[in-house]
Design a protein around this motif. Structure first.
Motif, short mmCIF file in Angstrom:
data_model
loop_
_atom_site.label_atom_id
_atom_site.label_comp_id
_atom_site.label_asym_id
_atom_site.label_seq_id
_atom_site.Cartn_x
_atom_site.Cartn_y
_atom_site.Cartn_z
N SER A 166 -11.13 40.62 2.44
CA SER A 166 -10.39 39.22 3.19
C SER A 166 -12.13 38.63 2.93
O SER A 166 -12.90 37.53 3.61
CB SER A 166 -11.04 39.22 4.79
N ALA A 168 -14.97 35.48 1.34
CA ALA A 168 -15.42 34.49 1.42
C ALA A 168 -16.66 34.36 1.34
O ALA A 168 -17.45 35.03 1.58
CB ALA A 168 -15.17 33.29 3.02
N HIS A 186 -15.14 29.23 3.14
CA HIS A 186 -15.77 29.74 3.87
C HIS A 186 -14.50 30.10 4.79
O HIS A 186 -15.52 30.72 6.01
CB HIS A 186 -16.82 28.98 4.35
N VAL A 188 -13.07 33.09 6.70
CA VAL A 188 -12.46 34.31 6.56
C VAL A 188 -11.04 34.69 7.11
O VAL A 188 -10.54 33.98 8.51
CB VAL A 188 -13.57 35.36 7.46
N ASN A 190 -8.19 37.38 7.71
CA ASN A 190 -7.43 38.61 7.32
C ASN A 190 -6.88 38.94 6.38
O ASN A 190 -5.36 37.87 5.72
CB ASN A 190 -7.14 39.39 8.57
N SER A 193 -7.88 36.60 0.56
CA SER A 193 -9.18 35.54 -0.94
C SER A 193 -9.69 34.32 -0.35
O SER A 193 -8.75 33.16 -0.70
CB SER A 193 -8.63 36.18 -1.18
#
Length: 350
Positions: A166, A168, A186, A188, A190, A193
């Motif tokens: 995941s 970031a 930026h 995140v 789950n 990417s």
């Protein structure tokens, strides 16, 4: 002190997710591994009794004088690896006397980097053509000696390490050249990417040969087309006005199933002719690799990942000095007084 140029990965104490971001490839990472296996399989028959003591490694790459037939590959977000990021690696490139390619996704503005080192600018095709033109104009005004257009990223390859992590970007690392910093990078999520989400938002997958011709029409500086593996695409790049092609599979980070770049090099050179500059990118891990690429016919190579490891270790000056030393040693052992002699070496495969 590293024993070889490729050793810096073991000295770079990076968080695991950042290490994976650099080290990983797309899909099952078949092409990533293929790059290394193909370079390892190449043999070079050395010449002897050439009376060589100090090989001359100097050249000119697309009008840029270079102490080595090497340029620093365009690589994004270098402040992930060191607080000074691109500025530190660019300064090391200048000290080593080689060109530095600034990424569209650099984490320091291109103007600051170009002030530090003789630079090229690497361009991605964005959804906003006005933004593309602005980047070209900024790079030209900053004194960049060439424009390197990357053509193998209609979308980012599915990089499973980043998805599983995941991954970031931290808040302080941004796409400093873009007016809209695309905050998706930026966020995140789950099983996703954030960097891939960012590029899907920013990049235009419909990039075409007509668009490349338009880029050629709005700039007079040398134009390199990076990401070519098929000889037909190399010829199309020539027709679109390119001054050079870079044979590259994006370090195994895009289409997983592509050939090793070094395996595609010969057919591309045969298509465009020996007088048309061809560079090699992907998999270079030492001076002997550089010599192999030149012996097959490349005019120069791009070096990427190992320099990010060295950047993380705070050792980029040392790393580039070591790479130059490895190339000179390889030339001595192969009986080559200069780069022209390297092109006369006979290569084979195990």
């Amino acid at each position: 002190m590293a024993e070889a140029f490729a050793d810096y990965e073991h000295q770079s104490a990076l968080p695991a997710v950042v290490h994976d971001f650099v080290a990983g490839g797309s899909g099952a990472e078949l092409t990533l591994r293929r790059n290394r296996a193909a370079l390892d399989a190449i043999t070079v028959s050395p010449r002897v009794l050439g009376g060589v003591e100090s090989p001359d490694t100097s050249t000119t790459i697309l009008g840029t004088p270079a102490a080595l037939p090497i340029a620093v590959a365009p690589m994004a977000y270098q402040r992930l690896f060191h607080p000074e990021g691109e500025l530190l690696l660019a300064a090391a490139a200048a000290k080593a006397g080689i060109p530095y390619a600034i990424s569209t996704l650099s984490s320091v503005p291109l103007e600051k980097i170009a002030a530090v080192a003789p630079s090229w600018f690497q361009l991605y095709w964005l959804r906003d053509r006005t933004a593309v033109r602005a980047l070209i104009d900024r790079a030209t005004e900053a004194g960049c000696g060439a424009l390197m257009v990357t053509v193998d990223v209609p979308v980012m390859g599915r990089r499973l390490r980043d998805v599983r992590n995941s991954f970031a970007l931290p808040s302080e690392v941004i796409a400093a050249n873009l007016v809209d910093k695309y905050t998706e990078a930026h966020s995140v999520l789950n099983g996703s990417s954030a960097v891939a989400t960012h590029t899907a938002t920013a990049f235009n997958p419909t990039f075409s040969w007509q668009d490349l011709a338009w880029i050629r029409s709005v700039t007079e500086i040398p134009l390199l087309v990076k990401g070519v593996l098929d000889p037909r695409d190399a010829l199309a790049a020539v027709d679109a006005g390119a001054d050079s092609v870079v044979v590259s599979n994006h370090g195994g980070r895009q289409f997983d199933g592509a050939p090793a770049s070094i395996d595609a090099l010969g057919s591309v050179i045969d298509a465009v002719g020996n007088d048309f500059p061809v560079l090699l990118d992907s998999g270079i891990r030492g001076g002997t690799d550089v010599l192999k690429a030149l012996a097959i016919g490349a005019d120069a190579v791009l070096v990427g990942r190992p320099l990010l490891w060295a950047l993380a270790a705070g050792a980029v000056d040392e790393a580039l000095a070591l790479l130059g030393g490895e190339l000179r040693d390889a030339m001595l052992l192969a009986g080559c007084a200069d780069l022209a002699a390297v092109t006369d070496l006979v290569t084979g495969r195990n």
